[in-house]
Motif scaffolding. Structure first.
Motif, PDB file in Angstrom:
ATOM      1  N   ALA A 191       0.834  -1.206   0.000  1.00 35.98           N
ATOM      2  CA  ALA A 191       0.000   0.000   0.000  1.00 35.98           C
ATOM      3  C   ALA A 191       0.864   1.250   0.000  1.00 35.98           C
ATOM      4  CB  ALA A 191      -0.937  -0.014   1.203  1.00 35.98           C
ATOM      5  N   GLU A 192       1.914   1.240   0.772  1.00 34.78           N
ATOM      6  CA  GLU A 192       2.802   2.405   0.819  1.00 34.78           C
ATOM      7  C   GLU A 192       3.554   2.579  -0.501  1.00 34.78           C
ATOM      8  OE1 GLU A 192       4.401   5.785   2.155  1.00 34.78           O
ATOM      9  OE2 GLU A 192       2.814   4.585   3.105  1.00 34.78           O
ATOM     10  N   VAL A 193       3.949   1.478  -1.123  1.00 32.21           N
ATOM     11  CA  VAL A 193       4.639   1.572  -2.413  1.00 32.21           C
ATOM     12  C   VAL A 193       3.709   2.150  -3.470  1.00 32.21           C
ATOM     13  CG1 VAL A 193       5.609   0.202  -4.296  1.00 32.21           C
ATOM     14  CG2 VAL A 193       6.320  -0.222  -1.945  1.00 32.21           C
ATOM     15  N   MET A 194       2.448   1.770  -3.454  1.00 30.95           N
ATOM     16  CA  MET A 194       1.493   2.326  -4.416  1.00 30.95           C
ATOM     17  C   MET A 194       1.286   3.812  -4.181  1.00 30.95           C
ATOM     18  SD  MET A 194       0.863  -0.079  -6.437  1.00 30.95           S
ATOM     19  CE  MET A 194      -0.391   0.765  -7.364  1.00 30.95           C
ATOM     20  N   ARG A 195       1.318   4.248  -2.949  1.00 28.70           N
ATOM     21  CA  ARG A 195       1.227   5.689  -2.673  1.00 28.70           C
ATOM     22  C   ARG A 195       2.454   6.412  -3.225  1.00 28.70           C
ATOM     23  NH1 ARG A 195      -0.739   3.654   2.405  1.00 28.70           N
ATOM     24  NH2 ARG A 195      -2.991   3.999   2.559  1.00 28.70           N
ATOM     25  N   ARG A 196       3.628   5.792  -3.079  1.00 34.79           N
ATOM     26  CA  ARG A 196       4.833   6.416  -3.622  1.00 34.79           C
ATOM     27  C   ARG A 196       4.769   6.501  -5.142  1.00 34.79           C
ATOM     28  NH1 ARG A 196       7.819   3.164   0.122  1.00 34.79           N
ATOM     29  NH2 ARG A 196       8.619   1.925  -1.626  1.00 34.79           N
ATOM     30  N   ARG A 197       4.198   5.491  -5.773  1.00 34.77           N
ATOM     31  CA  ARG A 197       4.044   5.542  -7.223  1.00 34.77           C
ATOM     32  C   ARG A 197       3.122   6.682  -7.638  1.00 34.77           C
ATOM     33  NH1 ARG A 197       6.136   2.016 -10.467  1.00 34.77           N
ATOM     34  NH2 ARG A 197       7.060   0.099  -9.652  1.00 34.77           N
ATOM     35  N   LEU A 245      -7.085  -1.270  -5.534  1.00 29.64           N
ATOM     36  CA  LEU A 245      -6.445  -0.134  -4.875  1.00 29.64           C
ATOM     37  C   LEU A 245      -7.323   0.445  -3.784  1.00 29.64           C
ATOM     38  CD1 LEU A 245      -4.628   2.035  -7.576  1.00 29.64           C
ATOM     39  CD2 LEU A 245      -3.633   0.924  -5.585  1.00 29.64           C
ATOM     40  N   SER A 246      -8.607   0.544  -4.066  1.00 29.64           N
ATOM     41  CA  SER A 246      -9.533   1.084  -3.071  1.00 29.64           C
ATOM     42  C   SER A 246      -9.542   0.230  -1.805  1.00 29.64           C
ATOM     43  CB  SER A 246     -10.938   1.161  -3.673  1.00 29.64           C
ATOM     44  OG  SER A 246     -11.882   1.572  -2.708  1.00 29.64           O
ATOM     45  N   HIS A 247      -9.673  -1.082  -1.976  1.00 29.62           N
ATOM     46  CA  HIS A 247      -9.692  -1.971  -0.805  1.00 29.62           C
ATOM     47  C   HIS A 247      -8.372  -1.913  -0.043  1.00 29.62           C
ATOM     48  CE1 HIS A 247     -12.859  -4.480  -3.177  1.00 29.62           C
ATOM     49  NE2 HIS A 247     -13.392  -3.448  -2.572  1.00 29.62           N
ATOM     50  N   LEU A 248      -7.260  -1.865  -0.776  1.00 31.64           N
ATOM     51  CA  LEU A 248      -5.948  -1.837  -0.138  1.00 31.64           C
ATOM     52  C   LEU A 248      -5.755  -0.558   0.663  1.00 31.64           C
ATOM     53  CD1 LEU A 248      -3.126  -3.226   0.098  1.00 31.64           C
ATOM     54  CD2 LEU A 248      -2.462  -1.869  -1.903  1.00 31.64           C
ATOM     55  N   TRP A 249      -6.057   0.596   0.042  1.00 31.62           N
ATOM     56  CA  TRP A 249      -5.822   1.875   0.712  1.00 31.62           C
ATOM     57  C   TRP A 249      -6.813   2.149   1.835  1.00 31.62           C
ATOM     58  CZ3 TRP A 249      -4.567   5.337  -4.151  1.00 31.62           C
ATOM     59  CH2 TRP A 249      -3.228   5.120  -4.506  1.00 31.62           C
ATOM     60  N   LEU A 250      -8.018   1.637   1.725  1.00 29.52           N
ATOM     61  CA  LEU A 250      -8.974   1.827   2.814  1.00 29.52           C
ATOM     62  C   LEU A 250      -8.616   0.957   4.018  1.00 29.52           C
ATOM     63  CD1 LEU A 250     -12.372   2.061   0.907  1.00 29.52           C
ATOM     64  CD2 LEU A 250     -11.052   3.912   1.945  1.00 29.52           C
ATOM     65  N   ARG A 251      -7.968  -0.166   3.755  1.00 28.89           N
ATOM     66  CA  ARG A 251      -7.552  -1.026   4.864  1.00 28.89           C
ATOM     67  C   ARG A 251      -6.280  -0.506   5.513  1.00 28.89           C
ATOM     68  NH1 ARG A 251      -6.488  -7.599   4.630  1.00 28.89           N
ATOM     69  NH2 ARG A 251      -5.982  -7.830   6.847  1.00 28.89           N
ATOM     70  N   TYR A 252      -5.355   0.011   4.696  1.00 29.74           N
ATOM     71  CA  TYR A 252      -4.088   0.540   5.205  1.00 29.74           C
ATOM     72  C   TYR A 252      -4.023   2.025   4.871  1.00 29.74           C
ATOM     73  CZ  TYR A 252      -2.952  -4.398   5.488  1.00 29.74           C
ATOM     74  OH  TYR A 252      -2.964  -5.748   5.783  1.00 29.74           O
ATOM     75  N   ARG A 253      -4.688   2.811   5.668  1.00 26.21           N
ATOM     76  CA  ARG A 253      -4.751   4.246   5.427  1.00 26.21           C
ATOM     77  C   ARG A 253      -3.408   4.899   5.747  1.00 26.21           C
ATOM     78  NH1 ARG A 253      -9.977   6.514   5.074  1.00 26.21           N
ATOM     79  NH2 ARG A 253      -9.056   8.500   5.674  1.00 26.21           N
ATOM     80  N   ALA A 254      -3.124   5.966   4.990  1.00 21.81           N
ATOM     81  CA  ALA A 254      -1.891   6.715   5.243  1.00 21.81           C
ATOM     82  C   ALA A 254      -2.008   7.459   6.564  1.00 21.81           C
ATOM     83  CB  ALA A 254      -1.624   7.701   4.108  1.00 21.81           C
ATOM     84  N   GLU A 255      -0.883   7.536   7.273  1.00 25.23           N
ATOM     85  CA  GLU A 255      -0.870   8.284   8.519  1.00 25.23           C
ATOM     86  C   GLU A 255      -1.001   9.782   8.225  1.00 25.23           C
ATOM     87  OE1 GLU A 255      -0.856   7.164  11.529  1.00 25.23           O
ATOM     88  OE2 GLU A 255      -0.779   5.054  10.932  1.00 25.23           O
ATOM     89  N   SER A 256      -1.933  10.450   8.878  1.00 26.55           N
ATOM     90  CA  SER A 256      -2.123  11.888   8.679  1.00 26.55           C
ATOM     91  C   SER A 256      -2.458  12.531  10.008  1.00 26.55           C
ATOM     92  CB  SER A 256      -3.255  12.147   7.672  1.00 26.55           C
ATOM     93  OG  SER A 256      -4.452  11.563   8.127  1.00 26.55           O
ATOM     94  N   PRO A 257      -1.951  13.707  10.254  1.00 28.45           N
ATOM     95  CA  PRO A 257      -2.237  14.391  11.506  1.00 28.45           C
ATOM     96  C   PRO A 257      -3.683  14.843  11.552  1.00 28.45           C
ATOM     97  CG  PRO A 257      -1.043  15.835  10.026  1.00 28.45           C
ATOM     98  CD  PRO A 257      -1.076  14.507   9.377  1.00 28.45           C
ATOM     99  N   PRO A 258      -4.277  14.994  12.736  1.00 28.81           N
ATOM    100  CA  PRO A 258      -5.651  15.491  12.823  1.00 28.81           C
ATOM    101  C   PRO A 258      -5.751  16.920  12.288  1.00 28.81           C
ATOM    102  CG  PRO A 258      -4.593  15.484  14.974  1.00 28.81           C
ATOM    103  CD  PRO A 258      -3.669  14.773  14.048  1.00 28.81           C
ATOM    104  N   PRO A 259      -6.896  17.284  11.698  1.00 26.21           N
ATOM    105  CA  PRO A 259      -7.050  18.619  11.106  1.00 26.21           C
ATOM    106  C   PRO A 259      -7.002  19.699  12.170  1.00 26.21           C
ATOM    107  CG  PRO A 259      -9.155  17.483  11.177  1.00 26.21           C
ATOM    108  CD  PRO A 259      -8.135  16.485  11.613  1.00 26.21           C
ATOM    109  N   LYS A 260      -6.232  20.743  11.891  1.00 24.45           N
ATOM    110  CA  LYS A 260      -6.172  21.873  12.794  1.00 24.45           C
ATOM    111  C   LYS A 260      -7.004  23.048  12.319  1.00 24.45           C
ATOM    112  CE  LYS A 260      -1.469  20.688  14.324  1.00 24.45           C
ATOM    113  NZ  LYS A 260      -0.065  21.139  14.439  1.00 24.45           N
ATOM    114  N   ASN A 261      -7.167  23.137  10.969  1.00 19.05           N
ATOM    115  CA  ASN A 261      -7.998  24.198  10.408  1.00 19.05           C
ATOM    116  C   ASN A 261      -8.493  23.716   9.058  1.00 19.05           C
ATOM    117  OD1 ASN A 261      -5.855  24.685   8.535  1.00 19.05           O
ATOM    118  ND2 ASN A 261      -4.846  25.868  10.136  1.00 19.05           N
ATOM    119  N   SER A 262      -9.123  24.591   8.307  1.00 18.56           N
ATOM    120  CA  SER A 262      -9.730  24.220   7.043  1.00 18.56           C
ATOM    121  C   SER A 262      -8.737  24.248   5.895  1.00 18.56           C
ATOM    122  CB  SER A 262     -10.893  25.136   6.716  1.00 18.56           C
ATOM    123  OG  SER A 262     -10.418  26.470   6.594  1.00 18.56           O
ATOM    124  N   GLY A 263      -7.449  24.703   6.144  1.00 16.34           N
ATOM    125  CA  GLY A 263      -6.377  24.802   5.153  1.00 16.34           C
ATOM    126  C   GLY A 263      -6.659  24.093   3.906  1.00 16.34           C
TER     127      GLY A 263
END
Length: 451
Positions: free
Chosen positions: A19-25, A433-451
């Motif tokens: 999943a991470e390799v596909m994100r890098r691609r 891809l959808s099943h893979l990425w929904l199961r292994y979501r990318a790490e993201s910080p919680p939203p701080k504003n609407s940026g």
């Protein structure tokens, strides 16, 4: 081979790593565009853009797949959907960047593909086609015009066992006109070169021939005579030939059999009469893509157009056998031998790739679902979705065969023989891809504003 590709390190069973390799691609695919965006807009909006392309790939819904409120929940998380929706809205409404930036990206990727085809010694084809984007239940969105409904036409087809099929004149609904160019070789996946939407009403009204001529000029300036342009019957006629000849473009154009041409004696006759009684030069068994081999014959004759007689042309005819209509192909490519004629026929046969692109864009990518009010924002979103489609096409390369088979086997398994043997499994690939990425979501910080 798997080690050289670099995606199988640590074992194929490590789905999180894949999943991470596909994100890098995806990041590598978008890198030039993200660099251009970073010079124009805030870095937070650039991150939103990159994430939005991944979200379009992951969220699969034909009716509301491009609604910002739906995409926002996938961009962050369902409990932060309002913040995600606002981020997407800020990105699309930003006046600091234009949809032309995405158009430039597609043109440059097509340039790279052309160089690759030339390095391999393969002929390059540019396939053209037109369609419409229907918004039948809308009336006040900016830039809508009357378009002929293809959905209504399909519903009016007569079906055995059903009664009172509707007749009458064609049905027109609100929508946008749509023009697509794809660059491809004689085999392998296509590359998206240009997507253009235009309207015939309001302040943004454009003439159809003007839009076509503009794209012709762009293609001629970039590629000249290095490519062969392929057109369907909708382009047949004197006006279109009048655009092609002065620009000295190589082309293959499907010609209706009842349209007239000048034969070798200078007589004006319908195309089907010119080749009537002429024996086929050669016959071959050809796979028709529908599970059958069929014997096709081929013949070609020199012709000219009645209103443009100064330009020499060839009429190449493909005869698929009794009960099937022949192809009449008009071209300025020399067709003096059977081998030349077969090249013309196989070039036109590649047109089927663009028909699959229409189907995938409308049914799988939900490109008729956006409800954005403003024209520019709508174009940005549609081209962003086109980026997702272009990325999927890159995964069809032969070098990625092991990765593609692993994804389909583990995240979109199908038992049917047709599903397993299809050469371009775009629908299954996106589902995997959808099943893979929904199961292994990318790490993201919680939203701080609407940026």
């Amino acid at each position: 081979m798997e080690d050289r590709l670099g995606w199988a390190t640590g074992g194929l069973e490590r789905s999180a790593a894949v999943a991470e390799v596909m994100r890098r691609r995806l990041d590598e695919f978008l890198a030039p565009l993200l660099f251009w965006l970073d010079e124009a807009i805030d870095a937070r909006l650039v991150r939103t853009f990159r994430a939005a392309v991944a979200v379009v790939l992951a969220f699969r819904h034909t009716k509301c797949g491009l609604l910002l409120s739906e995409l926002g929940g996938y961009l962050l998380s369902p409990d932060h959907a309002p913040a995600g929706t606002k981020r997407l809205s800020n990105l699309l409404r930003s006046p600091k960047w234009s949809h032309t930036l995405l158009e430039r990206f597609f043109w440059e990727r097509a340039d790279e593909r052309l160089l690759g085809l030339e390095a391999e010694g393969e002929d390059a084809l540019v396939v053209w086609d037109e369609s419409v984007l229907e918004k039948s239940e809308s009336s006040r969105l900016e830039g809508l015009c009357a378009v002929r409904s293809a959905k209504a036409q399909r519903l009016k087809h007569i079906r055995p066992g059903y009664y009172n099929p509707p007749g009458g004149r064609p049905i027109f609904v609100p929508g946008m006109n749509w023009l697509l160019l794809m660059l491809m070789g004689r085999s392998g996946p296509p590359t998206l070169a240009a997507m253009r939407w235009w309207t015939s009403r309001g302040e943004r009204a454009e003439e159809r021939r003007g839009v076509q001529a503009e794209l012709l000029d762009q293609a001629r300036a970039r590629w000249g005579q290095r490519v062969v342009h392929v057109f369907d019957r909708g382009f047949a006629g004197t006006p279109w030939l009048g655009l092609l000849f002065p620009r000295q473009l190589r082309f293959v154009l499907r010609w209706p059999g009842h349209y007239k041409l000048l034969d070798g004696q200078g007589q004006s006759r319908p195309a089907w009469q010119i080749v009537r009684g002429k024996r086929s030069w050669e016959r071959r068994q050809i796979w028709d893509g529908r599970g059958h081999y069929r014997v096709h014959g081929v013949v070609a004759v020199p012709v000219r157009h009645p209103e443009l007689p100064q330009y020499p042309l060839w009429l190449v005819v493909s005869r698929p056998g009794q009960g099937r209509a022949p192809w009449y192909l008009l071209t300025n490519e020399p067709a003096t031998t059977a081998a030349d004629a077969w090249k013309v026929i196989f070039a036109y046969a590649r047109r089927w790739q663009i028909e699959m692109a229409w189907r995938f864009s409308k049914s799988e990518l939900a490109m008729e679902s956006p409800r954005l009010w403003f024209w520019e924002s709508r174009l940005k979103l549609l081209l962003l979705v086109s980026l997702a489609y272009a990325f999927l096409l890159t995964l069809l390369r032969d070098a990625l065969g092991p990765l593609r088979r692993w994804l389909l086997r583990h995240y979109c398994h199908r038992t049917g023989k047709r599903s397993r043997e299809i050469s371009t499994p775009l629908y299954r690939l996106r589902a995997a891809l959808s099943h893979l990425w929904l199961r292994y979501r990318a790490e993201s910080p919680p939203p701080k504003n609407s940026g």
